[in-house]
Design a protein around this motif. Sequence first.
Motif, short mmCIF file in Angstrom:
data_model
loop_
_atom_site.label_atom_id
_atom_site.label_comp_id
_atom_site.label_asym_id
_atom_site.label_seq_id
_atom_site.Cartn_x
_atom_site.Cartn_y
_atom_site.Cartn_z
N ALA A 180 0.83 -1.20 0.00
CA ALA A 180 0.00 0.00 0.00
C ALA A 180 0.87 1.25 0.00
CB ALA A 180 -0.93 -0.01 1.21
N VAL A 181 1.95 1.23 0.78
CA VAL A 181 2.84 2.40 0.82
C VAL A 181 3.48 2.61 -0.55
CG1 VAL A 181 4.91 3.41 1.87
CG2 VAL A 181 3.30 2.11 3.28
N GLY A 182 3.96 1.52 -1.16
CA GLY A 182 4.63 1.64 -2.46
C GLY A 182 3.70 2.17 -3.53
N LEU A 183 2.49 1.62 -3.58
CA LEU A 183 1.53 2.08 -4.59
C LEU A 183 1.18 3.55 -4.37
CD1 LEU A 183 -0.42 1.73 -6.91
CD2 LEU A 183 -2.04 0.60 -5.35
N GLY A 184 0.87 3.90 -3.12
CA GLY A 184 0.51 5.29 -2.82
C GLY A 184 1.66 6.24 -3.13
N ALA A 185 2.87 5.84 -2.75
CA ALA A 185 4.03 6.71 -2.96
C ALA A 185 4.32 6.87 -4.46
CB ALA A 185 5.26 6.16 -2.24
N ALA A 186 4.11 5.80 -5.23
CA ALA A 186 4.35 5.91 -6.68
C ALA A 186 3.34 6.87 -7.30
CB ALA A 186 4.25 4.53 -7.33
N LEU A 187 2.08 6.80 -6.85
CA LEU A 187 1.07 7.70 -7.41
C LEU A 187 1.28 9.13 -6.95
CD1 LEU A 187 -2.18 5.50 -7.09
CD2 LEU A 187 -0.64 5.74 -9.06
N PRO A 235 3.59 -4.73 18.21
CA PRO A 235 4.54 -5.85 18.15
C PRO A 235 3.83 -7.21 18.22
CG PRO A 235 5.43 -4.11 19.50
CD PRO A 235 4.03 -3.69 19.15
N ALA A 236 2.58 -7.24 18.74
CA ALA A 236 1.84 -8.50 18.79
C ALA A 236 1.36 -8.94 17.41
CB ALA A 236 0.66 -8.35 19.73
N GLY A 237 1.32 -8.01 16.46
CA GLY A 237 0.91 -8.37 15.11
C GLY A 237 -0.14 -7.42 14.57
N PRO A 238 -0.58 -7.69 13.34
CA PRO A 238 -1.61 -6.83 12.74
C PRO A 238 -2.97 -7.09 13.39
CG PRO A 238 -1.10 -8.67 11.29
CD PRO A 238 -0.14 -8.76 12.43
N THR A 239 -3.86 -6.13 13.31
CA THR A 239 -5.20 -6.29 13.87
C THR A 239 -6.18 -6.67 12.76
OG1 THR A 239 -5.81 -4.00 13.44
CG2 THR A 239 -4.69 -4.44 15.52
N ALA A 240 -7.35 -7.12 13.16
CA ALA A 240 -8.39 -7.45 12.17
C ALA A 240 -8.76 -6.19 11.38
CB ALA A 240 -9.61 -8.02 12.87
N ASN A 241 -8.93 -5.08 12.11
CA ASN A 241 -9.26 -3.83 11.41
C ASN A 241 -8.14 -3.40 10.46
OD1 ASN A 241 -11.46 -3.93 13.01
ND2 ASN A 241 -11.09 -2.00 14.12
N GLY A 242 -6.91 -3.67 10.87
CA GLY A 242 -5.77 -3.31 10.04
C GLY A 242 -5.80 -4.06 8.71
N ARG A 243 -6.16 -5.35 8.77
CA ARG A 243 -6.22 -6.14 7.53
C ARG A 243 -7.29 -5.60 6.59
NH1 ARG A 243 -4.38 -11.91 10.00
NH2 ARG A 243 -3.80 -10.95 11.96
N ILE A 244 -8.46 -5.29 7.19
CA ILE A 244 -9.54 -4.74 6.36
C ILE A 244 -9.09 -3.41 5.74
CG2 ILE A 244 -11.89 -3.80 6.41
CD1 ILE A 244 -12.41 -5.77 8.78
N ALA A 245 -8.46 -2.57 6.57
CA ALA A 245 -8.05 -1.24 6.10
C ALA A 245 -7.05 -1.35 4.95
CB ALA A 245 -7.44 -0.44 7.25
N ILE A 246 -6.16 -2.35 5.00
CA ILE A 246 -5.18 -2.50 3.92
C ILE A 246 -5.88 -2.88 2.62
CG2 ILE A 246 -3.30 -3.99 3.07
CD1 ILE A 246 -2.37 -1.86 4.98
N VAL A 247 -6.86 -3.77 2.72
CA VAL A 247 -7.60 -4.15 1.52
C VAL A 247 -8.30 -2.92 0.94
CG1 VAL A 247 -9.50 -5.56 0.62
CG2 VAL A 247 -7.87 -6.54 2.25
N VAL A 248 -8.95 -2.16 1.82
CA VAL A 248 -9.63 -0.94 1.37
C VAL A 248 -8.61 0.01 0.72
CG1 VAL A 248 -10.86 1.13 2.12
CG2 VAL A 248 -11.47 -1.10 3.08
N ALA A 249 -7.44 0.17 1.38
CA ALA A 249 -6.42 1.08 0.86
C ALA A 249 -6.00 0.66 -0.55
CB ALA A 249 -5.20 1.08 1.78
N LEU A 250 -5.75 -0.63 -0.73
CA LEU A 250 -5.28 -1.10 -2.04
C LEU A 250 -6.36 -0.90 -3.10
CD1 LEU A 250 -3.36 -4.33 -0.93
CD2 LEU A 250 -2.38 -2.20 -1.83
N VAL A 251 -7.61 -1.18 -2.73
CA VAL A 251 -8.70 -1.03 -3.70
C VAL A 251 -8.87 0.45 -4.08
CG1 VAL A 251 -11.20 -1.21 -4.02
CG2 VAL A 251 -9.92 -3.12 -3.02
N VAL A 252 -8.92 1.32 -3.07
CA VAL A 252 -9.12 2.74 -3.35
C VAL A 252 -7.99 3.30 -4.21
CG1 VAL A 252 -9.21 5.05 -2.32
CG2 VAL A 252 -10.52 3.18 -1.29
N MET A 253 -6.76 2.94 -3.87
CA MET A 253 -5.62 3.49 -4.61
C MET A 253 -5.57 2.93 -6.03
SD MET A 253 -2.66 4.17 -1.81
CE MET A 253 -2.41 2.52 -1.26
#
Lengths: 371, 101
Positions: free
Chosen positions: A281-288, A330-348
């Motif tokens: 997500a960072v790479g795609l956003g930064a490229a755009l 440090p415990a890991g990604p959250t459920a909301n975090g996973r959803i947010a990444i999918v949304v981020a990738l789709v929107v971008m």
Amino acid sequence: MQMHQEGTDLALDQRRVVLIAGAVAGALSFVLVAAGNPANMGICVACFIRDTAGGLGLHRAEVVQYLRPEIPGFILGSMLAALAAGEFRARGGSSPVLRFVLGFFVMIGALVFLGCPLRMVLRLAGGDLNAVLGILGFTAGILVGVLFLRRGFTLGRSSRMGVGNAMALPVLSVFLLILAVVAPAFVFTSSKGPGSAHAPVLWALAAGLVVGALAQRSRLCLAGGIRDLILIRDAHLFRGFAAIFVVALVLNVISGRFRLGFEGQPVAHSDGLWNFLGMTAVGLGAALLGGCPLRQCILAGEGDADAAMAFLGMLVGAAFAHNWSIASSPAGPTANGRIAIVVALVVMAIIGYMGAETSGKPNQQRTAGEA
Amino acid sequence: MPYRVDARGLSCPQPVVMTKKALEAMGLGAKSKALRGSEVSDASGPLEAIDVLVDNRTAMENVSRFARHSGYDADVETVKEGDDCYIVRICVRRRAQHGRP
């Protein structure tokens, strides 16, 4: 009208500057950790914007609240360097809202991975192998961004603006510094966690100013480094990337801070898939956007009001990331975090696709082949 | 009359992408498959010039670096025109045109 022949001298000069900028950024990152910043986080633009959002009370995650002086340092250092070089120019008007949205989702990605591209390199230099997944994801995201760019993606042209537009973020930076020093009661400061680990204010500010100025002179950009390798097979900016890594690695090894492995790395988690996708997500956003989070700060310092919008998007993104439990720990990604990444990738991806269709054509016409 | 790419107001990497596309469209691209049209037949010889207009130094540096280092064997010259415009003139020597009369 003045003319000058572009020679190899200038090219060599540019190469030297980008190597110096990378080397100094790597070295100062090491110094800042020694002076109190969290491990492998001498400099992390995303983390520091997140801490700043916390310091301002935009989110209430108690462990990541601190007005990091490095951020105003980057912006003001860039502004001073640009003024000295006659490159300070108020400009903007190139899809400000889309830049805000892209900045927002870049921050979401960075906080699921736990670091901006610069910290990704610093983590690797500290022996954190999770960063390898991050780099692969980052590269994948940039690759997708390059496909959109080849198709003709553009956020449109910017134009000259009133100087107030250029001053907004530098003025905000000065204000943040004043708040950091005066520390009024309404500013939040972590008493534990990464937000409580910080170098003395003057050290942090000085390092920020130096890195900001050098990054302005050299156009140092972590996303640009990989993008140019893929898009035009040019390694110029990538050398800066490599210089950061080599210098930080050598200093870490010499000082005994280097610790190779996946588990138990400082301010990191070891979920490979979400390290990969976060940085995608960072790479795609930064490229755009045309640059990594550090580059957005530098451009904002040069008077680019569009980059300032991306910065504000990142600030708001950081606030949401913690208010909505999107950011990893440090415990890991959250459920909301996973959803947010999918949304981020789709929107971008939608932004990348639409941007090529609507704005590509006028540009083609102006590429006058009608001679 | 040189070809002209107007990349003013655009930030990296778009000016470079536009320059690359323009060079390819002119049949001068490093990867161009066919060389067709727009041959230069006047006294200036088989040289073609392309002017890239940009409005910031970073783009100017990027376009010149791209032209010099991407296999185009180009002469690059930059002109500053006023506050807001740099012209990067790229002169490319047309390659030998195999299989053409």
